[in-house]
Design a protein around this motif. Structure first.
Motif, PDB file in Angstrom:
ATOM      1  N   GLU A 124      36.158  51.265  27.361  1.00 55.52           N
ATOM      2  CA  GLU A 124      35.885  52.485  28.131  1.00 55.52           C
ATOM      3  C   GLU A 124      37.078  52.886  28.990  1.00 55.52           C
ATOM      4  OE1 GLU A 124      32.443  51.737  30.437  1.00 55.52           O
ATOM      5  OE2 GLU A 124      31.058  51.732  28.728  1.00 55.52           O
ATOM      6  N   ARG A 125      37.841  51.888  29.480  1.00 56.79           N
ATOM      7  CA  ARG A 125      38.928  52.162  30.410  1.00 56.79           C
ATOM      8  C   ARG A 125      40.289  51.846  29.807  1.00 56.79           C
ATOM      9  NH1 ARG A 125      37.353  50.017  36.341  1.00 56.79           N
ATOM     10  NH2 ARG A 125      39.335  51.121  36.698  1.00 56.79           N
ATOM     11  N   ILE A 126      40.400  51.949  28.494  1.00 47.89           N
ATOM     12  CA  ILE A 126      41.617  51.541  27.804  1.00 47.89           C
ATOM     13  C   ILE A 126      42.842  52.306  28.291  1.00 47.89           C
ATOM     14  CG2 ILE A 126      41.481  53.182  25.873  1.00 47.89           C
ATOM     15  CD1 ILE A 126      42.220  49.464  25.428  1.00 47.89           C
ATOM     16  N   GLY A 127      42.667  53.540  28.731  1.00 41.90           N
ATOM     17  CA  GLY A 127      43.800  54.345  29.171  1.00 41.90           C
ATOM     18  C   GLY A 127      44.150  54.192  30.635  1.00 41.90           C
ATOM     19  N   ASP A 128      43.447  53.333  31.351  1.00 42.91           N
ATOM     20  CA  ASP A 128      43.656  53.150  32.781  1.00 42.91           C
ATOM     21  C   ASP A 128      44.692  52.050  33.026  1.00 42.91           C
ATOM     22  OD1 ASP A 128      43.575  52.772  35.487  1.00 42.91           O
ATOM     23  OD2 ASP A 128      41.446  52.293  35.607  1.00 42.91           O
ATOM     24  N   PRO A 129      45.885  52.392  33.463  1.00 39.95           N
ATOM     25  CA  PRO A 129      46.915  51.356  33.675  1.00 39.95           C
ATOM     26  C   PRO A 129      46.574  50.418  34.826  1.00 39.95           C
ATOM     27  CG  PRO A 129      47.687  53.471  34.491  1.00 39.95           C
ATOM     28  CD  PRO A 129      46.401  53.739  33.774  1.00 39.95           C
ATOM     29  N   ASP A 130      45.605  50.799  35.669  1.00 41.89           N
ATOM     30  CA  ASP A 130      45.227  49.960  36.805  1.00 41.89           C
ATOM     31  C   ASP A 130      44.129  48.959  36.467  1.00 41.89           C
ATOM     32  OD1 ASP A 130      47.048  51.254  38.515  1.00 41.89           O
ATOM     33  OD2 ASP A 130      45.626  52.880  38.873  1.00 41.89           O
ATOM     34  N   LEU A 131      43.722  48.897  35.186  1.00 40.55           N
ATOM     35  CA  LEU A 131      42.701  47.931  34.790  1.00 40.55           C
ATOM     36  C   LEU A 131      43.343  46.550  34.698  1.00 40.55           C
ATOM     37  CD1 LEU A 131      39.814  47.331  33.875  1.00 40.55           C
ATOM     38  CD2 LEU A 131      40.560  47.753  31.519  1.00 40.55           C
ATOM     39  N   THR A 132      43.053  45.709  35.675  1.00 44.86           N
ATOM     40  CA  THR A 132      43.571  44.349  35.742  1.00 44.86           C
ATOM     41  C   THR A 132      42.403  43.373  35.612  1.00 44.86           C
ATOM     42  OG1 THR A 132      43.271  44.251  38.141  1.00 44.86           O
ATOM     43  CG2 THR A 132      45.394  45.116  37.313  1.00 44.86           C
ATOM     44  N   PRO A 133      42.656  42.071  35.441  1.00 44.71           N
ATOM     45  CA  PRO A 133      41.555  41.113  35.392  1.00 44.71           C
ATOM     46  C   PRO A 133      40.649  41.186  36.623  1.00 44.71           C
ATOM     47  CG  PRO A 133      43.528  40.082  34.566  1.00 44.71           C
ATOM     48  CD  PRO A 133      43.946  41.432  35.080  1.00 44.71           C
ATOM     49  N   SER A 134      41.234  41.389  37.812  1.00 44.05           N
ATOM     50  CA  SER A 134      40.412  41.481  39.028  1.00 44.05           C
ATOM     51  C   SER A 134      39.512  42.710  38.995  1.00 44.05           C
ATOM     52  CB  SER A 134      41.311  41.531  40.265  1.00 44.05           C
ATOM     53  OG  SER A 134      42.053  40.338  40.403  1.00 44.05           O
ATOM     54  N   VAL A 135      40.071  43.841  38.570  1.00 44.16           N
ATOM     55  CA  VAL A 135      39.284  45.070  38.467  1.00 44.16           C
ATOM     56  C   VAL A 135      38.193  44.915  37.412  1.00 44.16           C
ATOM     57  CG1 VAL A 135      39.377  47.517  37.827  1.00 44.16           C
ATOM     58  CG2 VAL A 135      41.164  46.529  39.284  1.00 44.16           C
ATOM     59  N   LEU A 136      38.529  44.271  36.304  1.00 45.88           N
ATOM     60  CA  LEU A 136      37.547  44.041  35.244  1.00 45.88           C
ATOM     61  C   LEU A 136      36.403  43.169  35.736  1.00 45.88           C
ATOM     62  CD1 LEU A 136      36.666  44.288  32.296  1.00 45.88           C
ATOM     63  CD2 LEU A 136      38.199  42.382  31.747  1.00 45.88           C
ATOM     64  N   ALA A 137      36.730  42.085  36.427  1.00 47.29           N
ATOM     65  CA  ALA A 137      35.690  41.202  36.954  1.00 47.29           C
ATOM     66  C   ALA A 137      34.785  41.947  37.939  1.00 47.29           C
ATOM     67  CB  ALA A 137      36.328  39.985  37.623  1.00 47.29           C
ATOM     68  N   LYS A 138      35.386  42.772  38.792  1.00 45.58           N
ATOM     69  CA  LYS A 138      34.600  43.541  39.752  1.00 45.58           C
ATOM     70  C   LYS A 138      33.660  44.503  39.041  1.00 45.58           C
ATOM     71  CE  LYS A 138      35.062  46.425  43.895  1.00 45.58           C
ATOM     72  NZ  LYS A 138      36.029  47.049  44.843  1.00 45.58           N
ATOM     73  N   SER A 139      34.139  45.140  37.972  1.00 39.30           N
ATOM     74  CA  SER A 139      33.304  46.051  37.202  1.00 39.30           C
ATOM     75  C   SER A 139      32.117  45.337  36.576  1.00 39.30           C
ATOM     76  CB  SER A 139      34.131  46.734  36.109  1.00 39.30           C
ATOM     77  OG  SER A 139      35.166  47.509  36.662  1.00 39.30           O
ATOM     78  N   LEU A 140      32.319  44.063  36.215  1.00 45.00           N
ATOM     79  CA  LEU A 140      31.260  43.270  35.604  1.00 45.00           C
ATOM     80  C   LEU A 140      30.339  42.637  36.636  1.00 45.00           C
ATOM     81  CD1 LEU A 140      33.487  41.495  32.931  1.00 45.00           C
ATOM     82  CD2 LEU A 140      31.761  43.245  32.469  1.00 45.00           C
ATOM     83  N   GLY A 141      30.742  42.678  37.911  1.00 49.10           N
ATOM     84  CA  GLY A 141      29.919  42.093  38.970  1.00 49.10           C
ATOM     85  C   GLY A 141      29.948  40.587  39.002  1.00 49.10           C
ATOM     86  N   VAL A 142      31.097  40.010  38.582  1.00 49.76           N
ATOM     87  CA  VAL A 142      31.214  38.544  38.592  1.00 49.76           C
ATOM     88  C   VAL A 142      32.519  38.159  39.267  1.00 49.76           C
ATOM     89  CG1 VAL A 142      29.882  38.301  36.456  1.00 49.76           C
ATOM     90  CG2 VAL A 142      32.377  38.450  36.343  1.00 49.76           C
TER      91      VAL A 142
END
Length: 309
Positions: A217-235
């Motif tokens: 969903e966020r493939i074009g977002d250069p700010d998608l990092t592991p920390s941001v991904l984890a936050k999006s998943l709620g873990v």
């Protein structure tokens, strides 16, 4: 022998009917349902020795295949589908399997199955005589209609090997050489199927499936990092790292692999798009960084990859 079939030269209103006639003559009982005014499809078929490889592409569609009840189980064809673009849902044998890019699933071709692809999608498909895989894995039927994670090292290896074979498809080699490659591919696919049992049932599987969906969903977002991904998943980040480690990877590698494979597909499917444009739309802020990572992953430059596919 390589054969390419496409609806591209037809008027949009004629494409779906043409495709259904074509598919029905090639795959008994198969039917495609899609919005008539937006349908577009391409099918590349390659006979490699005794093994047939197929590369289907289409916009959103539902593909169903009715059962051939006269076929004996020992005469069945088993079909490995590796999803290389988009998302898909498979239904077979009372099971429902959700697939994201890189995942693999094994189908019994003569039994009813249904793929529901809500997005433009592309697959690499390999057809096996059931006995060929049963010789390697007597319990092969236990793995029909079960997701094989694209994050398993063995599945990634299968993806790379199949991609390499497709790049060499136009070349002329003795049939015996292609047959050897067909045997190698069978061994690789059998190994990733056999090695998937415990991993695909682990709790981390569900978290990684959700992570894959967020990345896409966020493939074009250069700010998608592991920390941001984890936050999006709620873990917590450590939970995501542990889930990724269980399949031999890391959250950073998950994100990078998705970006690179999305860029590679676009380089081929959109020949008029600039390399820099594709890089930026796949989340790379620096074209030079994209070129370095692409060459590290695929062993060639983006421009050369585009010319070879």
């Amino acid at each position: 022998m390589l054969e390419v079939l496409s609806t591209r030269e037809l008027a949009p209103v004629d494409r779906l009917d043409y495709w259904n006639e074509l598919i029905a003559s090639t795959y008994t009982g198969m039917v495609v349902d899609a919005p008539r005014d937006r349908f577009d499809a391409r099918l590349t078929v390659w006979q490699m020795g005794t093994l047939r490889m197929v590369r289907p592409y289409s916009r959103a569609a539902v593909i169903s295949r009715h059962a051939e009840r006269h076929t004996r189980p020992t005469d069945q064809t088993l079909v490995a589908h590796l999803l290389t673009r988009g998302v898909a849902r498979l239904e077979q044998r009372g099971r429902t399997v959700d697939l994201t890019e890189g995942d693999m699933v094994l189908c019994a071709a003569e039994e009813f199955y249904r793929f529901d692809t809500s997005t433009t999608h592309e697959m690499m498909v390999v057809e096996f005589d059931r006995r060929t895989l049963a010789e390697r894995m007597p319990n092969i039927d236990d793995f029909v209609a079960k997701r094989i994670s694209g994050q398993l090292p063995s599945t990634r290896l299968a993806h790379r090997y199949m991609s390499s074979l497709w790049q060499e498809a136009p070349e002329t080699l003795p049939d015996a050489h292609w047959q050897m490659h067909a045997g190698i591919l069978g061994d690789i696919i059998a190994s990733c199927i056999e090695g998937s049992g415990e991993v695909t049932e682990a709790p981390s599987h569900f978290l990684l499936t959700r992570a894959e969906a967020v990345i896409l969903e966020r493939i074009g977002d250069p700010d998608l990092t592991p920390s941001v991904l984890a936050k999006s998943l709620g873990v917590p980040l450590r939970t995501l790292q542990a889930a990724a480690a269980s399949t031999g990877t890391t959250p950073s590698a998950l994100i990078m692999r998705r970006r690179l494979h999305r860029a590679a597909r676009r380089l081929v499917s959109e020949p008029g798009a600039g390399v820099t444009t594709i890089a930026m739309e796949c989340g790379f802020a620096d074209p030079a960084h994209f070129a370095r990572r692409f060459q590290q992953h695929f062993g060639t430059t983006p421009s050369h990859y585009r010319r070879m596919n």
